[in-house]
Scaffold this active site. Structure first.
Site, mmCIF file in Angstrom:
data_model
loop_
_atom_site.group_PDB
_atom_site.id
_atom_site.type_symbol
_atom_site.label_atom_id
_atom_site.label_comp_id
_atom_site.label_asym_id
_atom_site.label_seq_id
_atom_site.Cartn_x
_atom_site.Cartn_y
_atom_site.Cartn_z
ATOM 1 N N LYS A 157 0.821 -1.145 0.000
ATOM 2 C CA LYS A 157 -0.007 -0.101 -0.038
ATOM 3 C C LYS A 157 1.073 1.251 0.144
ATOM 4 O O LYS A 157 1.922 1.135 0.801
ATOM 5 C CB LYS A 157 -0.741 0.088 1.301
ATOM 6 C CG LYS A 157 -2.152 -0.881 1.138
ATOM 7 C CD LYS A 157 -3.022 -0.422 2.276
ATOM 8 C CE LYS A 157 -4.442 -1.363 2.193
ATOM 9 N NZ LYS A 157 -5.135 -1.204 3.487
ATOM 10 N N GLU A 199 -0.293 -1.475 16.473
ATOM 11 C CA GLU A 199 -0.362 -2.119 15.191
ATOM 12 C C GLU A 199 -0.136 -3.554 15.531
ATOM 13 O O GLU A 199 -0.785 -4.151 14.906
ATOM 14 C CB GLU A 199 0.458 -1.330 14.036
ATOM 15 C CG GLU A 199 0.255 -0.084 13.776
ATOM 16 C CD GLU A 199 -1.027 0.100 12.985
ATOM 17 O OE1 GLU A 199 -1.662 -0.812 12.612
ATOM 18 O OE2 GLU A 199 -1.416 1.046 12.466
ATOM 19 N N LYS A 241 0.442 -10.579 9.159
ATOM 20 C CA LYS A 241 -0.009 -9.586 7.973
ATOM 21 C C LYS A 241 0.274 -10.354 6.498
ATOM 22 O O LYS A 241 -0.613 -10.198 5.771
ATOM 23 C CB LYS A 241 1.000 -8.312 8.118
ATOM 24 C CG LYS A 241 0.528 -7.339 6.913
ATOM 25 C CD LYS A 241 0.636 -5.991 7.102
ATOM 26 C CE LYS A 241 0.274 -5.290 5.782
ATOM 27 N NZ LYS A 241 0.344 -3.806 6.013
ATOM 28 N N ARG A 255 -8.487 -8.822 3.781
ATOM 29 C CA ARG A 255 -7.166 -7.848 4.027
ATOM 30 C C ARG A 255 -7.901 -6.675 5.223
ATOM 31 O O ARG A 255 -7.022 -5.850 5.738
ATOM 32 C CB ARG A 255 -6.614 -7.225 2.840
ATOM 33 C CG ARG A 255 -5.424 -6.354 3.325
ATOM 34 C CD ARG A 255 -4.383 -5.927 2.160
ATOM 35 N NE ARG A 255 -3.469 -5.087 2.631
ATOM 36 C CZ ARG A 255 -2.251 -4.651 1.922
ATOM 37 N NH1 ARG A 255 -2.227 -5.441 0.631
ATOM 38 N NH2 ARG A 255 -1.517 -3.902 2.175
ATOM 39 N N HIS A 266 -8.849 6.608 12.342
ATOM 40 C CA HIS A 266 -8.425 7.579 11.325
ATOM 41 C C HIS A 266 -9.469 8.790 11.456
ATOM 42 O O HIS A 266 -8.892 10.093 11.033
ATOM 43 C CB HIS A 266 -8.779 6.999 9.940
ATOM 44 C CG HIS A 266 -7.571 6.203 9.351
ATOM 45 N ND1 HIS A 266 -7.865 5.662 8.274
ATOM 46 C CD2 HIS A 266 -6.332 6.089 9.929
ATOM 47 C CE1 HIS A 266 -6.537 4.891 7.862
ATOM 48 N NE2 HIS A 266 -5.796 5.173 8.878
ATOM 49 N N HIS A 279 -0.549 8.143 14.955
ATOM 50 C CA HIS A 279 -1.441 7.193 14.454
ATOM 51 C C HIS A 279 -1.573 5.808 15.216
ATOM 52 O O HIS A 279 -2.839 5.599 15.685
ATOM 53 C CB HIS A 279 -0.643 6.747 13.073
ATOM 54 C CG HIS A 279 -1.742 5.608 12.367
ATOM 55 N ND1 HIS A 279 -2.953 5.874 11.950
ATOM 56 C CD2 HIS A 279 -1.541 4.478 12.175
ATOM 57 C CE1 HIS A 279 -3.297 4.863 11.520
ATOM 58 N NE2 HIS A 279 -2.419 3.860 11.619
HETATM 59 N N1 GLY Z 1 -2.228 -1.277 7.194
HETATM 60 C C1 GLY Z 1 -3.243 -2.136 6.547
HETATM 61 C C2 GLY Z 1 -2.952 -2.833 5.285
HETATM 62 O O1 GLY Z 1 -1.807 -2.859 4.893
HETATM 63 O O2 GLY Z 1 -3.915 -3.429 4.778
#
Ligand code: GLY
Length: 392
Positions: A157, A199, A241, A255, A266, A279
């Protein structure tokens, strides 16, 4: 696939993400940059050999890790440093345009390389610059914050913000390499490291209960930047992840689980104008709120209490303190409006990512707006009462 226990404490790890355009190699370990030229890093050397490399970085990470990164790139024909602002200020279309112009002026070509060195914002901007320059050039991420190592640098991303909307312009563009050098975390302010752990908790809670237990058991050592425990925690977070991203590269569905805590998080950041709260801390508050909604849907109260205890131990700054510092009062209606503008919203409305059971999350569209509003008001009141010393 490696599980949390397989990540031997302190050892470097190599993880991979296959995607339609190739593979991302992800290296995690202490002292990676300093061991330039050895082992897997030899591939990085061949990747940049004889090329023009654009090193996109900002002042702080360049000061702490720039020399080691340049040493790693010593086989390049030349390394051109492009400095961008620290933090979210880097993530603008104007900043991206100036990076593109510099690359063009400095002779950038389709086979030039780009390397990002910095936190999540530098990585998002640099990745976006790489995704669009001459319709896409190869790049490598060297994330220097915990948040960037466990999340932002992995999974392709990239993007920038528009007024009122974080990450609203961007592209999926996977880095060829990600080098997560645990040594870089030593220079982070304690508050930044703590915020990054949210996170980790986000992924552990929904995807990897072994990781959750490891974080709970070793929180003090993590906060003390103990590389022996940070290395397996970062590696396991990235693996959690990758398991999700591999199954859903472009966030069609699964995802979205990685957005636990981000729907409200956010919106809080946007209402505060991206000031006053990191964040990760905003995500911590967002997870707290999501747990209220999850309880309404029958989440095991003991698991909810366990996560709340961990969030409390990490202790994000109280919302009321930030409200006072910035002279901004959070308001349920405005937050709901901001959530509706978020890129995670669909035309059909808000989508919530909620824990459904220990180690399992669910994607919940169509929650009754009146319920969300009343829970949000109660959440804001409770947060303010807790900050005033009342019972939460
Ligand atoms: N930070 C969430 C993702 O990479 O989908």
């Amino acid at each position: 696939m490696e599980g949390t226990q397989d990540f031997v404490r302190g050892a470097p790890h190599r993880l991979t993400l296959e995607h339609p355009r190739g593979v991302s190699d992800i290296l995690v370990g202490p002292g990676l940059l300093a061991s330039a030229g050895g082992g897997a890093l030899a591939e990085v050397g061949s990747w940049c050999r004889g090329r023009v490399v654009f090193l996109v970085t900002s002042e702080v990470p360049d000061r702490h890790c720039g020399a080691a990164a340049r040493k790693l790139l010593e086989l390049a024909a030349r390394v051109e440093t492009i400095e961008v602002p620290d933090g979210e200020a880097a993530k603008t279309v104007v900043c991206a345009a100036s990076v593109w112009q510099r690359m063009l002026d400095l002779g950038g070509k389709r086979d030039s390389r780009l390397v990002t060195l910095g936190g999540g914002a530098v990585g998002d901007l640099g990745g976006f610059a790489a995704a669009c320059f001459l319709r896409g050039i190869d790049y490598m991420q060297i994330p220097t914050t915990l948040l960037a190592q466990v999340d932002a640098s992995v999974g392709g991303k990239t993007g920038v913000d528009l007024a009122g909307g974080k990450n609203t312009v961007g592209a999926f563009h996977h880095p060829r390499f990600v080098l997560a050098d645990i040594g870089c975390l030593g220079s982070l302010p304690a508050a930044e490291l703590r915020a990054g752990l949210f996170e980790v908790v986000k992924m552990a809670a929904l995807l990897d209960l072994d990781l959750l237990a490891l974080v709970e058991e070793s929180l003090d050592r993590l906060l003390a930047v103990d590389a022996e425990v940070l290395t397996p925690v970062v590696a396991a977070s990235i693996q959690a992840k990758l398991d999700v991203v591999e199954a859903d590269l472009e966030e069609g569905d699964r995802r979205r689980l990685l957005n636990f805590g981000h729907t409200l998080g956010h919106a809080i950041e946007s209402e505060f104008g991206y000031r006053g709260l990191r964040h990760g801390d905003a995500v911590g508050h967002g997870m707290r709120f999501a747990l209220r909604l999850a309880r309404r849907r029958g989440l095991d109260p003991e698991f909810a209490a366990r996560l709340l205890r961990l969030i409390d131990r990490l202790g994000p700054p109280a919302l009321e303190d930030v409200e006072q510092e910035l002279d901004v009062r959070l308001d349920a209606d405005r937050l709901i409006e901001a959530m509706g503008r978020d890129k995670k919203a669909r035309e059909s409305g808000l989508v919530w990512i909620l824990p459904a059971a220990p180690g399992r999350g669910e994607i919940v569209p169509g929650l009754d707006p009146a319920l969300v509003r009343s829970e949000l008001e109660a959440f804001l009141d409770t947060s303010r009462a807790a900050a005033d010393g009342g019972s939460p």
